[in-house]
Scaffold this motif. Structure first.
Motif, PDB file in Angstrom:
ATOM      1  N   SER A 112       0.836  -1.209   0.000  1.00 63.38           N
ATOM      2  CA  SER A 112       0.000   0.000   0.000  1.00 63.38           C
ATOM      3  C   SER A 112       0.867   1.253   0.000  1.00 63.38           C
ATOM      4  O   SER A 112       0.549   2.244  -0.669  1.00 63.38           O
ATOM      5  N   LEU A 113       1.987   1.216   0.728  1.00 68.29           N
ATOM      6  CA  LEU A 113       2.919   2.343   0.693  1.00 68.29           C
ATOM      7  C   LEU A 113       3.501   2.519  -0.702  1.00 68.29           C
ATOM      8  O   LEU A 113       3.649   3.646  -1.201  1.00 68.29           O
ATOM      9  N   PHE A 114       3.829   1.406  -1.350  1.00 74.44           N
ATOM     10  CA  PHE A 114       4.382   1.471  -2.700  1.00 74.44           C
ATOM     11  C   PHE A 114       3.361   2.046  -3.685  1.00 74.44           C
ATOM     12  O   PHE A 114       3.699   2.880  -4.536  1.00 74.44           O
ATOM     13  N   VAL A 115       2.100   1.619  -3.569  1.00 79.01           N
ATOM     14  CA  VAL A 115       1.045   2.148  -4.452  1.00 79.01           C
ATOM     15  C   VAL A 115       0.850   3.640  -4.208  1.00 79.01           C
ATOM     16  O   VAL A 115       0.684   4.431  -5.145  1.00 79.01           O
ATOM     17  N   PHE A 116       0.890   4.037  -2.932  1.00 76.76           N
ATOM     18  CA  PHE A 116       0.740   5.455  -2.601  1.00 76.76           C
ATOM     19  C   PHE A 116       1.865   6.269  -3.244  1.00 76.76           C
ATOM     20  O   PHE A 116       1.623   7.294  -3.897  1.00 76.76           O
ATOM     21  N   LEU A 117       3.104   5.817  -3.057  1.00 79.35           N
ATOM     22  CA  LEU A 117       4.247   6.535  -3.623  1.00 79.35           C
ATOM     23  C   LEU A 117       4.171   6.581  -5.148  1.00 79.35           C
ATOM     24  O   LEU A 117       4.395   7.628  -5.765  1.00 79.35           O
ATOM     25  N   SER A 118       3.849   5.447  -5.769  1.00 78.53           N
ATOM     26  CA  SER A 118       3.768   5.384  -7.232  1.00 78.53           C
ATOM     27  C   SER A 118       2.683   6.316  -7.750  1.00 78.53           C
ATOM     28  O   SER A 118       2.868   7.007  -8.762  1.00 78.53           O
ATOM     29  N   GLY A 119       1.533   6.363  -7.051  1.00 83.52           N
ATOM     30  CA  GLY A 119       0.439   7.228  -7.484  1.00 83.52           C
ATOM     31  C   GLY A 119       0.807   8.690  -7.414  1.00 83.52           C
ATOM     32  O   GLY A 119       0.503   9.467  -8.337  1.00 83.52           O
ATOM     33  N   ILE A 120       1.464   9.110  -6.339  1.00 83.72           N
ATOM     34  CA  ILE A 120       1.856  10.516  -6.219  1.00 83.72           C
ATOM     35  C   ILE A 120       2.903  10.879  -7.275  1.00 83.72           C
ATOM     36  O   ILE A 120       2.844  11.953  -7.895  1.00 83.72           O
ATOM     37  N   VAL A 121       3.871   9.972  -7.487  1.00 87.05           N
ATOM     38  CA  VAL A 121       4.880  10.224  -8.528  1.00 87.05           C
ATOM     39  C   VAL A 121       4.215  10.328  -9.895  1.00 87.05           C
ATOM     40  O   VAL A 121       4.588  11.181 -10.723  1.00 87.05           O
ATOM     41  N   LEU A 156       1.738  22.158  -9.427  1.00 83.38           N
ATOM     42  CA  LEU A 156       2.953  21.345  -9.339  1.00 83.38           C
ATOM     43  C   LEU A 156       3.726  21.667  -8.070  1.00 83.38           C
ATOM     44  O   LEU A 156       4.144  20.758  -7.329  1.00 83.38           O
ATOM     45  N   TYR A 157       3.918  22.952  -7.783  1.00 84.03           N
ATOM     46  CA  TYR A 157       4.668  23.347  -6.587  1.00 84.03           C
ATOM     47  C   TYR A 157       3.949  22.897  -5.317  1.00 84.03           C
ATOM     48  O   TYR A 157       4.566  22.328  -4.410  1.00 84.03           O
ATOM     49  N   SER A 158       2.655  23.180  -5.231  1.00 82.24           N
ATOM     50  CA  SER A 158       1.921  22.882  -4.000  1.00 82.24           C
ATOM     51  C   SER A 158       1.788  21.379  -3.783  1.00 82.24           C
ATOM     52  O   SER A 158       1.848  20.898  -2.643  1.00 82.24           O
ATOM     53  N   LEU A 159       1.632  20.599  -4.869  1.00 81.95           N
ATOM     54  CA  LEU A 159       1.564  19.145  -4.721  1.00 81.95           C
ATOM     55  C   LEU A 159       2.896  18.589  -4.224  1.00 81.95           C
ATOM     56  O   LEU A 159       2.932  17.670  -3.397  1.00 81.95           O
ATOM     57  N   SER A 160       3.992  19.169  -4.712  1.00 81.91           N
ATOM     58  CA  SER A 160       5.315  18.726  -4.250  1.00 81.91           C
ATOM     59  C   SER A 160       5.513  19.050  -2.775  1.00 81.91           C
ATOM     60  O   SER A 160       6.025  18.230  -2.005  1.00 81.91           O
ATOM     61  N   ILE A 161       5.097  20.257  -2.371  1.00 77.94           N
ATOM     62  CA  ILE A 161       5.223  20.643  -0.958  1.00 77.94           C
ATOM     63  C   ILE A 161       4.386  19.728  -0.078  1.00 77.94           C
ATOM     64  O   ILE A 161       4.785  19.356   1.027  1.00 77.94           O
ATOM     65  N   SER A 162       3.215  19.323  -0.557  1.00 76.75           N
ATOM     66  CA  SER A 162       2.311  18.506   0.246  1.00 76.75           C
ATOM     67  C   SER A 162       2.851  17.103   0.475  1.00 76.75           C
ATOM     68  O   SER A 162       2.792  16.578   1.600  1.00 76.75           O
ATOM     69  N   PHE A 163       3.376  16.470  -0.566  1.00 83.51           N
ATOM     70  CA  PHE A 163       3.655  15.038  -0.477  1.00 83.51           C
ATOM     71  C   PHE A 163       5.123  14.678  -0.348  1.00 83.51           C
ATOM     72  O   PHE A 163       5.439  13.552   0.050  1.00 83.51           O
ATOM     73  N   CYS A 164       6.028  15.579  -0.697  1.00 78.13           N
ATOM     74  CA  CYS A 164       7.446  15.221  -0.620  1.00 78.13           C
ATOM     75  C   CYS A 164       7.899  14.881   0.804  1.00 78.13           C
ATOM     76  O   CYS A 164       8.648  13.907   0.997  1.00 78.13           O
ATOM     77  N   PRO A 165       7.504  15.625   1.842  1.00 77.42           N
ATOM     78  CA  PRO A 165       7.962  15.256   3.201  1.00 77.42           C
ATOM     79  C   PRO A 165       7.552  13.851   3.618  1.00 77.42           C
ATOM     80  O   PRO A 165       8.384  13.068   4.100  1.00 77.42           O
ATOM     81  N   VAL A 166       6.262  13.508   3.458  1.00 78.41           N
ATOM     82  CA  VAL A 166       5.817  12.189   3.898  1.00 78.41           C
ATOM     83  C   VAL A 166       6.361  11.091   2.979  1.00 78.41           C
ATOM     84  O   VAL A 166       6.640   9.971   3.428  1.00 78.41           O
ATOM     85  N   MET A 167       6.553  11.399   1.683  1.00 79.03           N
ATOM     86  CA  MET A 167       7.079  10.400   0.758  1.00 79.03           C
ATOM     87  C   MET A 167       8.545  10.092   1.039  1.00 79.03           C
ATOM     88  O   MET A 167       8.937   8.923   1.140  1.00 79.03           O
ATOM     89  N   LEU A 168       9.370  11.146   1.189  1.00 81.80           N
ATOM     90  CA  LEU A 168      10.808  10.948   1.293  1.00 81.80           C
ATOM     91  C   LEU A 168      11.243  10.604   2.723  1.00 81.80           C
ATOM     92  O   LEU A 168      12.087   9.725   2.924  1.00 81.80           O
ATOM     93  N   LEU A 169      10.677  11.321   3.704  1.00 82.85           N
ATOM     94  CA  LEU A 169      11.151  11.162   5.080  1.00 82.85           C
ATOM     95  C   LEU A 169      10.469  10.033   5.831  1.00 82.85           C
ATOM     96  O   LEU A 169      10.953   9.624   6.884  1.00 82.85           O
ATOM     97  N   SER A 170       9.325   9.539   5.316  1.00 84.30           N
ATOM     98  CA  SER A 170       8.601   8.496   6.061  1.00 84.30           C
ATOM     99  C   SER A 170       8.425   7.223   5.236  1.00 84.30           C
ATOM    100  O   SER A 170       9.006   6.183   5.542  1.00 84.30           O
ATOM    101  N   PHE A 171       7.650   7.300   4.136  1.00 86.14           N
ATOM    102  CA  PHE A 171       7.283   6.085   3.410  1.00 86.14           C
ATOM    103  C   PHE A 171       8.460   5.495   2.637  1.00 86.14           C
ATOM    104  O   PHE A 171       8.709   4.294   2.693  1.00 86.14           O
ATOM    105  N   ALA A 172       9.181   6.339   1.892  1.00 84.80           N
ATOM    106  CA  ALA A 172      10.304   5.818   1.099  1.00 84.80           C
ATOM    107  C   ALA A 172      11.394   5.243   1.998  1.00 84.80           C
ATOM    108  O   ALA A 172      11.966   4.179   1.703  1.00 84.80           O
TER     109      ALA A 172
END
Length: 779
Positions: free
Chosen positions: A241-250, A278-294
């Motif tokens: 589920s984490l992988f699907v979440f990350l893939s979907g956001i990417v 593009l900017y706001s979506l990156s700000i929203s999801f990059c922290p949880v994607m890079l620092l937590s899920f990835a």
């Protein structure tokens, strides 16, 4: 009850039931955060402890052997057998160092801030935003999908506490909602760009994605609700589920990048929206994607807990919800630039406060707590700084009531002056407001010609005394015990004055009121000149028209109408140019001199406040003059075309008009190829329709549609206002709405068009204007 209401009601019931169950678990059991693993001798040992939530007073260490849970064999406790975690228990017994037995009671623990308090706040924010979007912007399909995004994020936060406590339903809701977030986001982006920019993205893969989530949810139900689920299967579904979440956001971000490379170089509204999304979506999801899920997928642990970094996810939907609801979507780049500037301003105080707090409570702070405190303070300071202007505007009427009243009156009068074209309107709209605002007995606007005097009087004022004052020297009039005289402008043909009596409290006007009146006079100077020129030109044209043999022959003189319109436009351009090159430049230098005066000299506080007020007034005048210049000379017609220019004026009027304005243009590309004169006439027609609607309609909704149909262009106007009697427009007086309608008819006749008018008292107004597509409309 229709199907839509049934679905909404059923969803509310389900959410209430879920929240009730999850809330019960959170109140009944504290979050322990203790994970275990099986040792080689088939015992359960503590493997990891969540030190962010588990208090140090709880005497448990890594490697302790779990002997009993609730006085029973630990293998019989379902959270340990299913998830290899100790949760939902009142006590457990451990063995330390092979012989030391320790009984730990969990009822002494308090609810977790990160798993209970903060998620509850996030749930309330998400559900409130979803309800607000659904209730206020139902006509927008993208707003509905954004509400679904909020709802899905809210369910994720809602199930966080129960999932962390090992509840099967909570884990199922968490995994399903987490997998669904990027898919609903993708659906929102597809609908949003189609709705706002006519960009059609592929959507044929949405159905397979939703089916994938459905199948995954069914499998999770089968796996999770079996008595003894395999732990490795549980870990697999969690990581997948984490992988699907990350893939979907990417995937979402990659779509935005493709759009950016396609449209980003264009200086258009669509390019701005793509860039901001593009900017706001990156700000929203990059922290949880890079620092937590990835990091969880790669190294097996989170660098920062996801229940903290996931707060950034709210940035994108909250920003867009605010912009859609407040109708500021066209100013989205300005708003985000302002937010970024506010964040930069808040960084310094945030670092100071965080450093001081960490130093003062050094023994109780860890790196994670420090980072969390930093972001919380940064968010609070950013919110406060961003809201200062809004809060000051709201509180100004209570803190400075007199100043607020004068500013509100100045705004209204300056706006009315932009559409004033007769002496009657000067009295009914302008002079009446001045007298009421200043609370004087009466006032007068006086035109002094070479051999006569003309007055507009409001309230109680001595007409003979006014005439005597304007015929005396300026110095003598200023010393009059009852009246105050202000010269508005002076020309070879006439001189105009504004005369005010004493206030009703029998006192003369104060310094602040005189300054305010001088600002009004700067507006009046331009408006009075327009009124005088319009009346002078109208008189000459009426005399010329009266000399024509018949009305039919008068209608045949297209050159006559063409000359009239050219004279009007030439005069408007001249006035706009003079305002820009003289008055606005003078205001700019005046503002600089006032600012320099306040900073160079050590003045009393009161004097500095007066200078600041003057600077604010000058800025208000400058903004309104810029708007007046555009109304007089719509230069954007040549730069961006007719439709975009009308959109601009509709957007501007929407903020101040007492009604909602809807404008759309369909199939009128050929119209943009017409010459500038045709576009200018159509723009003036729309301008006149909006001005009449503001003055007389009392409508709640005004619709304007420009379309092409059967070889003709059609301009359709409709409002739901009070309407009027069309028969009274046959012979209108100066200053009435009929003059505007006659001007409108004249422009339509000049374009060889036809006017169809349907109006009645209490039934609104419906106007349909048609004119041919063929060239040569301005013959």
């Amino acid at each position: 009850m229709n199907r839509k209401k049934i679905v909404v009601l059923l969803s509310i019931v389900i959410l209430v039931l879920l929240q009730s169950w999850f809330g019960y678990l959170s109140m009944r059991y504290p979050y322990l955060g203790i994970n275990v693993e099986k040792t080689s001798d088939n015992q359960w040992a503590v493997s990891t402890i969540d030190r962010m939530t588990t208090p140090s007073s709880l005497d448990i260490r890594q490697g302790d052997i779990i002997y009993k849970i609730d006085e029973k064999d630990p293998t019989k406790h379902f959270t340990l057998s299913k998830w290899r975690a100790i949760e939902q228990c009142d006590s457990f017994e451990i063995i330390r160092n092979g012989n030391e037995h320790i009984v730990i009671q969990t009822d002494q623990m308090k609810n977790s801030l990160s798993h209970d308090v903060l998620p509850t706040i996030a749930v309330m924010i998400c559900l409130a935003s979803a309800i607000l979007l659904y209730s206020r912007v139902q006509h927008s399909k993208s707003a509905i999908f954004l509400a679904l995004v909020f709802l899905n994020i809210g369910i994720t936060y809602m199930s966080l506490g129960a999932s962390a406590r090992g509840d099967t339903l909570g884990k199922f809701m968490m995994i399903s909602a987490l997998t669904l977030i990027p898919i609903i986001f993708l659906h929102f982006l597809i609908v949003f760009f189609k709705e706002k920019g006519e960009v059609h993205l592929k959507s044929n893969y949405l159905l397979p994605l939703y089916l994938f989530v459905l199948v995954q949810s069914l499998l999770v139900i089968v796996w999770y609700f079996t008595p003894h689920v395999n732990y490795h299967l549980y870990r697999f579904t969690t990581l997948s589920s984490l992988f699907v979440f990350l893939s979907g956001i990417v995937w979402n971000i990659s779509i935005l990048f493709r759009l950016y490379f396609r449209y980003g170089k264009n200086r258009s509204y669509l390019a701005t929206v793509i860039r901001v999304v593009l900017y706001s979506l990156s700000i929203s999801f990059c922290p949880v994607m890079l620092l937590s899920f990835a990091s969880n997928l790669i190294i097996g642990r989170e660098l920062l807990p996801s229940h903290y970094t996931s707060w950034f996810v709210l940035f994108f939907p909250l920003a867009f919800a605010y912009l859609i609801i407040s109708k500021q979507l066209y100013d989205i780049d300005v708003v985000l630039r302002r937010i970024l500037f506010t964040i930069i301003m808040a960084l310094g105080p945030t670092m100071v406060i965080t450093g001081a707090t960490s130093a003062f409570f050094y023994d109780h702070f860890s790196i994670r707590k420090t980072i969390f405190l930093f972001f919380v303070i940064l968010f609070i300071l950013t919110f406060v700084l961003y809201s200062v202007e809004h809060m000051y505007t709201r509180l100004e009427r209570f803190m400075f009531p007199r100043k607020h009243m004068l500013q509100a009156a100045l705004k209204k009068i300056s706006k009315d002056l932009t559409s004033t074209s007769s002496f009657r309107e000067l009295k009914d709209l302008i002079l009446l407001d001045i007298v009421n605002t200043l609370q004087v007995h009466g006032g007068a606007i006086v035109f002094k010609y070479r051999d006569s005097t003309e007055m507009i009087i409001e309230g109680e004022i001595d007409k003979d005394e006014v005439e005597r004052i304007v015929n005396t020297d300026r110095e003598l009039s200023e010393e009059h015990p009852e009246l105050m005289s202000f010269e508005i402008n002076r020309h070879e043909e006439y001189t105009s004055f504004l005369i005010m009596t004493r206030k009703k409290s029998n006192t003369r006007l104060g310094l602040e009121e005189v300054q305010w009146l001088n600002l009004i006079i700067s507006y009046l100077a331009v408006s009075l000149e327009n009124v005088y020129l319009i009346r002078k030109l109208s008189d000459k044209l009426n005399r010329l028209a009266s000399q024509l043999p018949s009305e039919q022959e008068a209608n045949d003189f297209n050159w006559f109408r063409k000359l009239t319109f050219e004279l009007q436009e030439r005069e408007r351009v001249r006035i706009a140019t003079d305002l820009h090159d003289t008055t606005m430049q003078d205001l700019f230098f005046l503002k600089r001199k006032l600012a320099a005066l306040g900073s160079q000299y050590d003045l009393p506080r009161e004097a500095k406040d007066n200078i600041s007020s003057l600077i604010e007034y000058v800025e208000i005048i400058n903004i309104n003059l810029r708007q007046s210049c555009f109304d007089l000379h719509p230069y954007l017609l040549q730069e961006i075309g007719l439709v975009r220019t009308i959109e601009k004026i509709v957007e501007r009027e929407s903020y101040s008009a007492p009604f909602q304005i809807r404008f759309d243009a369909v199939g009128v590309q050929a119209l943009e190829r017409k010459d500038l004169e045709v576009k200018r006439h159509l723009f003036r027609i729309v301008q006149e329709l909006l001005n009449n609607a503001k003055k007389h309609s009392e409508a709640t909704l005004v619709g304007i549609r420009l379309s092409a149909n059967n070889g003709k262009f059609v301009l359709h106007y409709r409002d739901d206002g009070v309407g009027f009697d069309p028969d009274r427009l046959v012979a209108p007086d100066m200053g009435t709405s009929g003059v505007g309608m006659e001007q409108l008819r004249s422009r339509i006749l000049h374009l060889q068009g036809q006017l169809e008018l349907e109006a009645a008292k209490g039934a609104g107004v419906d106007i349909r204007i048609t004119f041919p597509m063929k060239e040569g409309l301005t013959a």
